[in-house]
Motif scaffolding. Structure first.
Motif, PDB file in Angstrom:
ATOM      1  N   ALA A  36      10.638  34.997 -13.430  1.00 32.94           N
ATOM      2  CA  ALA A  36       9.411  34.188 -13.453  1.00 32.94           C
ATOM      3  C   ALA A  36       8.938  33.960 -14.881  1.00 32.94           C
ATOM      4  O   ALA A  36       8.536  32.848 -15.243  1.00 32.94           O
ATOM      5  CB  ALA A  36       8.311  34.877 -12.646  1.00 32.94           C
ATOM      6  N   THR A  41       7.738  29.928 -13.489  1.00 32.45           N
ATOM      7  CA  THR A  41       7.407  29.650 -12.097  1.00 32.45           C
ATOM      8  C   THR A  41       7.492  30.936 -11.295  1.00 32.45           C
ATOM      9  O   THR A  41       8.245  31.839 -11.653  1.00 32.45           O
ATOM     10  CB  THR A  41       8.348  28.579 -11.505  1.00 32.45           C
ATOM     11  OG1 THR A  41       7.917  28.246 -10.203  1.00 32.45           O
ATOM     12  CG2 THR A  41       9.778  29.035 -11.469  1.00 32.45           C
ATOM     13  N   THR A  42       6.730  31.020 -10.216  1.00 32.47           N
ATOM     14  CA  THR A  42       6.728  32.219  -9.385  1.00 32.47           C
ATOM     15  C   THR A  42       7.845  32.140  -8.352  1.00 32.47           C
ATOM     16  O   THR A  42       7.892  31.180  -7.570  1.00 32.47           O
ATOM     17  CB  THR A  42       5.375  32.367  -8.660  1.00 32.47           C
ATOM     18  OG1 THR A  42       4.341  32.384  -9.635  1.00 32.47           O
ATOM     19  CG2 THR A  42       5.334  33.640  -7.842  1.00 32.47           C
ATOM     20  N   GLU A  64      12.043  24.552  -7.364  1.00 36.26           N
ATOM     21  CA  GLU A  64      12.352  23.765  -8.555  1.00 36.26           C
ATOM     22  C   GLU A  64      11.562  22.462  -8.599  1.00 36.26           C
ATOM     23  O   GLU A  64      11.199  22.005  -9.663  1.00 36.26           O
ATOM     24  CB  GLU A  64      13.847  23.480  -8.634  1.00 36.26           C
ATOM     25  CG  GLU A  64      14.645  24.711  -8.935  1.00 36.26           C
ATOM     26  CD  GLU A  64      15.709  24.483  -9.971  1.00 36.26           C
ATOM     27  OE1 GLU A  64      16.287  23.386 -10.019  1.00 36.26           O
ATOM     28  OE2 GLU A  64      15.962  25.432 -10.723  1.00 36.26           O
ATOM     29  N   GLU A  66       8.524  20.418  -6.132  1.00 37.88           N
ATOM     30  CA  GLU A  66       7.691  20.273  -4.932  1.00 37.88           C
ATOM     31  C   GLU A  66       7.831  18.857  -4.392  1.00 37.88           C
ATOM     32  O   GLU A  66       7.780  17.895  -5.150  1.00 37.88           O
ATOM     33  CB  GLU A  66       6.216  20.518  -5.269  1.00 37.88           C
ATOM     34  CG  GLU A  66       5.895  21.937  -5.642  1.00 37.88           C
ATOM     35  CD  GLU A  66       5.686  22.847  -4.457  1.00 37.88           C
ATOM     36  OE1 GLU A  66       5.608  22.369  -3.304  1.00 37.88           O
ATOM     37  OE2 GLU A  66       5.607  24.056  -4.682  1.00 37.88           O
TER      38      GLU A  66
END
Length: 106
Positions: A36, A41-42, A64, A66
């Protein structure tokens, strides 16, 4: 209780076992957290964790891109290598797929 005596009278640190290796749960959390930090990004989940001769190997699932509907969101699976102390040695993206995609023929 950071250090606890074992049956031989010596102490073990609560972050590693007697061999100096982090536990599986600690390796999972470490793989997700360190990836992360690098990707910004989580991670969604850790889908696999395997002991390796010199540490751990984990597969971490990450969003990667949305998309709407959510089933079309692009996911990626990253293979993460950790040493025995849980420090990241390397990572690589091994697969990209739509969130709603089912594995077939595996």
């Amino acid at each position: 209780m950071p250090n606890s005596p074992d049956t031989t009278g010596s102490t073990t640190d609560d972050t590693t076992g007697r061999s100096g290796r982090v536990t599986a749960a600690q390796a999972m959390r470490g793989a997700a957290a360190q990836l992360a930090e690098l990707l910004g990004t989580t991670p969604e989940s850790v889908s696999a964790l395997r002991p390796a001769q010199d540490g751990w190997t984990a597969d971490v699932e990450v969003v990667e891109l949305e998309r709407v509907p959510d089933t079309m969101t692009i996911m990626a699976s990253y293979r993460v290598s950790l040493d025995e102390q849980g420090q990241l040695l390397g990572y690589e993206r091994v697969r990209r797929y739509a969130r709603g995609q089912l594995d077939r023929g595996r």
